[in-house]
Design an enzyme around this catalytic site. Structure first.
Site, PDB file in Angstrom:
ATOM      1  CE1 TYR A 145      -3.893   2.231   0.647  1.00  0.00           C
ATOM      2  CE2 TYR A 145      -2.450   3.294   2.235  1.00  0.00           C
ATOM      3  CZ  TYR A 145      -3.602   3.297   1.476  1.00  0.00           C
ATOM      4  OH  TYR A 145      -4.456   4.363   1.540  1.00  0.00           O
ATOM      5  CD  GLN A 147      -2.168   7.446   2.724  1.00  0.00           C
ATOM      6  OE1 GLN A 147      -3.151   6.772   2.412  1.00  0.00           O
ATOM      7  NE2 GLN A 147      -2.090   8.094   3.867  1.00  0.00           N
ATOM      8  CB  THR A 148       4.128   7.435   3.488  1.00  0.00           C
ATOM      9  OG1 THR A 148       3.097   7.043   4.384  1.00  0.00           O
ATOM     10  CG2 THR A 148       5.032   8.447   4.149  1.00  0.00           C
ATOM     11  NE  ARG A 342       8.999  -1.346  38.394  1.00  0.00           N
ATOM     12  CZ  ARG A 342      10.287  -1.668  38.282  1.00  0.00           C
ATOM     13  NH1 ARG A 342      10.964  -1.312  37.214  1.00  0.00           N
ATOM     14  NH2 ARG A 342      10.902  -2.350  39.232  1.00  0.00           N
ATOM     15  N   GLY A 410      19.097  -6.065  34.562  1.00  0.00           N
ATOM     16  CA  GLY A 410      20.089  -6.180  33.479  1.00  0.00           C
ATOM     17  C   GLY A 410      19.735  -7.251  32.465  1.00  0.00           C
ATOM     18  CB  THR A 431       4.873   6.527  13.444  1.00  0.00           C
ATOM     19  OG1 THR A 431       5.625   6.880  14.594  1.00  0.00           O
ATOM     20  CG2 THR A 431       5.109   7.521  12.337  1.00  0.00           C
ATOM     21  CD  GLU A 433      -2.377   1.555   9.033  1.00  0.00           C
ATOM     22  OE1 GLU A 433      -3.317   2.234   8.583  1.00  0.00           O
ATOM     23  OE2 GLU A 433      -1.625   0.876   8.308  1.00  0.00           O
ATOM     24  CG  ASP A 435       2.221  11.291  14.450  1.00  0.00           C
ATOM     25  OD1 ASP A 435       3.370  10.862  14.541  1.00  0.00           O
ATOM     26  OD2 ASP A 435       1.723  12.118  15.246  1.00  0.00           O
TER      27      ASP A 435
END
Ligand SMILES: Cc1cc2nc3c(=O)[nH]c(=O)nc-3n(C[C@H](O)[C@H](O)[C@H](O)COP(=O)(O)OP(=O)(O)OC[C@H]3O[C@@H](n4cnc5c(N)ncnc54)[C@H](O)[C@@H]3O)c2cc1C
Length: 682
Positions: A145, A147-148, A342, A410, A431, A433, A435
């Site tokens: 595809y 586009q960009t 977390r 680590g 970014t 689909e 931004d």
């Protein structure tokens, strides 16, 4: 004091994993079926996983050591074998999709499946479908595809590639008039694709520019794969941190390339033989393909976060660090408040996004059925909702994967932990689909339009679409915002209402800001997040109500996870809740402390089932490909085994020694000797 017993740290890992599993109070299989949408889907996955696990080509043991070209070739070989297996086993589309996801690999054919094929289906004219659909569907051609461009991504209206209609030959002529018009970043274009869907400005014979439209263009020969005349095509090179190395993002330039008139995607807009333009019935009809991709990004975020949560929770269950207890054991890392705080909210988001994905894809399917009969009424709201959800889940997903990686200390930085790869491959989803920062603006635009309607007419409330239901709170007949007390955090309805009030008041304040008034630079991000979180919170409340379909203990534990999701959403919204006055400092202690303590209490309630809940995702060791996330807990043995495969370890003495290391050392030794001599003379 009696000496503490000596513990074999390596053997203890398996002991800890077994102990954690034996604490599980849920029925892992039932929760698994819930996550997969039924036992049938899970059985299918199991059946396909058995086939895939037997394929030597799909083995991942050596992939971390391959260079970019070899990773690309390996991915092409995997794709070839997958499609071969599809034919051998007569897989349906659903079976193929499941098998493809089970590979857990970045492969270029994904663009054909996720971007090329849906646009073809959604926007191909009957003539185009007749000529090409079988080839598309059977993968007789491979698509991408385009586009960009090098000069423009977000601003599609300013794309420079042109497609000019020539009535004399009934053809379009595609042209790249400048360096910046070069198509860029296009997945699978670099080396794989034979055909592409090209976004180009449609120019009519009278020179009128009708803006970007889609055209079907053959890029490479089906005889020898060479680029066709007039097309310059190649790969755009390595990506950040070596990410997505196996995929060939490409560039392309068109030098007066001719295609037949019927190669325009003209299900909605059309150019007649004579060169007249027929308008689509709705300007946004062509959004269908992109909306589908955005909808699939929601469950993908859920399953990606689920992988990160599984690896990190398994590792921190068996990793011990700290002072010895009476049994001579150090503390399990997961039991530190700063670790479970977390990781357990990440686990809760995985569950929520997976379920949310199911809802969204169902809603999108309903909208597409209406679109098929040219009813576009649901389109604007669906577009805004998907923009918001896409931004929310990808932004959060990226943060969650990195948080999970860091929780492993680590060893989390080793490629063998698997989360570095997961992160870097997921990162561009913020970014592509659309931004994320740009999409935020679209969410806010849609919300302010509806807000203005609600503020100016009470009847507008009745017409509010479901995702904007939070705006009902602005109606004059609505109740006042709730008083926040310690009991608020123990009541699902109150937390959801609070998040809805937060969105409603923020949107109202913004809508009522006079045009001359100043707004802060981050306003779109704050508003879009509040709007989307209000919608998701309401959905989570539904999810909690629907848990009655599960056995009671499973419902209790999954319910805890959902409440944890809601409370951590409220916690991350505290600044907003204070800004709009939903929480006030009364002088009687910290008004946020009850919320923080409720989060901690829920984490402790979830903790005994942390391993069981991650097992319910059903990831095999092959899929996770993580030495730290192995299901038997033997992480040190797994890490040791991986390190033995490191190609640098084949030579006892590195080939870099003779030409580079030795001369440097010898120079240093000679210089040191010289200095010693000088010192001894003094
Ligand atoms: C891994 C990867 C795969 C891709 N695959 C494809 C593909 O297969 N096909 C394809 O066509 N494209 C593809 N793309 C391109 C992708 O769609 C674009 O990168 C994306 O649309 C953003 O455009 P841009 O890169 O030109 O950024 P820009 O539009 O130049 O944006 C740069 C910065 O400006 C900001 N900005 C831009 N406009 C606005 C605005 N109006 N308001 C506020 N802020 C703004 C953005 O937030 C961003 O921070 C891919 C990209 C990546 C990274």
């Amino acid at each position: 004091m009696a000496p503490r017993p000596r513990v074999d740290v390596n053997q203890q890992t398996a002991v800890d994993m077994n102990a954690a599993r034996s604490q599980t109070s849920i029925n892992v299989q039932t929760v698994k079926n819930y996550l997969y949408g039924g036992q049938k889907a899970w059985d299918l996955r199991q059946r396909l996983e058995k086939i895939i696990a037997q394929e030597p080509l799909f083995d991942k043991q050596h992939r971390d050591f391959l260079g970019r070209t070899d990773q690309y070739i390996r991915a092409a070989a995997i794709t070839n074998r997958l499609t071969e297996l599809q034919r051998m086993h007569g897989w349906s589309q659903e079976e193929y999709r499941t098998a493809s996801s089970l590979l857990s690999e970045v492969v270029s054919i994904a663009l054909h499946d996720a971007a090329f094929q849906p646009v073809f289906l959604g926007q191909g004219s009957p003539a185009l479908m007749d000529n090409y659909w079988d080839l598309v569907h059977e993968k007789g051609i491979q698509g991408c595809y385009l586009q960009t461009e090098l000069g423009h991504g977000t601003n599609v209206a300013r794309l420079e590639t042109t497609s000019t209609y020539i009535p004399e030959t009934q053809e379009f002529e595609l042209n790249s008039p400048s360096l910046t018009s070069t198509k860029w970043w296009i997945g699978a274009l670099g080396k794989s694709a034979t055909h592409g869907i090209v976004q180009a400005k449609l120019i009519l014979p009278d020179g009128k520019d009708m803006g970007p439209h889609l055209f079907f263009v053959q890029l490479r020969s089906l005889e020898d794969h060479k680029p066709l005349r007039g097309i310059a095509v190649g790969d755009i090179g390595p990506k950040a941190s070596g990410g997505m190395a196996a995929q060939d993002q490409g560039f392309a330039r068109f030098d007066h390339v001719r295609i037949p008139r019927t190669n325009m995607f003209s299900k909605f807009a059309e150019v007649t033989i004579e060169g007249s333009y027929i308008q689509p019935p709705h300007a946004k009809l062509s959004y269908g393909g992109m909306m589908y991709i955005r909808a699939t990004m929601i469950p993908t975020a859920g399953w990606t976060i689920a992988k990160a949560a599984t690896v990190a929770i398994r590792y921190t269950t068996v990793r011990r660090q700290g002072e010895l207890d009476a049994k001579g054991l150090e503390r399990q890392v997961l039991t530190y408040p700063s670790t479970y705080y977390r990781l357990l909210p990440i686990l809760s988001r995985a569950f929520v996004f997976i379920e949310l994905g199911r809802y969204t894809i169902k809603a999108l399917t309903q909208m597409q059925e209406r679109l098929a009969s040219r009813d576009t009424s649901l389109l604007p709201e669906m577009h805004a909702l998907l923009c918001g959800l896409k931004v929310f889940v990808t932004t959060q997903g990226i943060i969650d994967i990195e948080t999970a990686r860091r929780s492993m200390g680590g060893h989390g930085y080793s490629a063998f932990a698997g989360l570095g790869r997961l992160y870097i491959e997921y990162l561009p989803s913020a970014t592509f689909e659309g931004d994320n920062f740009v999409l935020d603006g679209q969410v806010v635009r849609a919300a302010t339009k509806l807000c203005k309607a609600v503020l100016s007419s009470t009847s507008a409330v009745a017409k509010l679409p479901l995702p904007s239901a939070y705006l009902r709170l602005l109606s004059t007949t609505s109740e006042a915002p709730p008083q926040v007390t310690s009991s608020t955090w123990h009541d699902v309805h109150s937390v959801v209402l609070l998040l809805e009030w937060r969105a409603a008041l923020m949107v109202k304040n913004f809508t009522q800001t006079p045009a001359s008034g100043d707004v802060d630079a981050n306003v779109n991000q704050r508003l879009a997040r509040a709007i989307t979180e209000a919608f998701v919170a309401a959905q989570v409340s539904e999810m909690i109500n629907n848990l009655t379909n599960l056995p009671s203990e499973d419902a209790r534990v999954v319910g805890c996870l959902y409440r944890l999701y809601l409370l951590t959403s409220a916690e991350s919204a505290l600044v907003d809740l204070l800004s709009v006055g939903l929480i006030r400092h009364t002088g009687a202690g910290d008004p946020t402390q009850d919320l923080r303590l409720a989060v901690k209490a829920l984490c402790l309630e979830v903790m005994p089932n942390a391993i069981g809940l991650t097992d319910a995702f059903g990831f095999s060791d092959r899929i996770l490909d993580s030495a730290l996330g192995v299901s038997d807990g033997r992480v040190y043995e797994a890490l040791w085994k991986r390190v033995q495969m490191e190609p640098m370890n084949k030579d006892e003495v590195t080939p870099a020694y003779a030409p580079y290391i030795r001369p440097m050392l010898q120079r240093g030794q000679a210089a040191a000797q010289q200095k010693m001599k000088l010192k001894s003379r003094l």
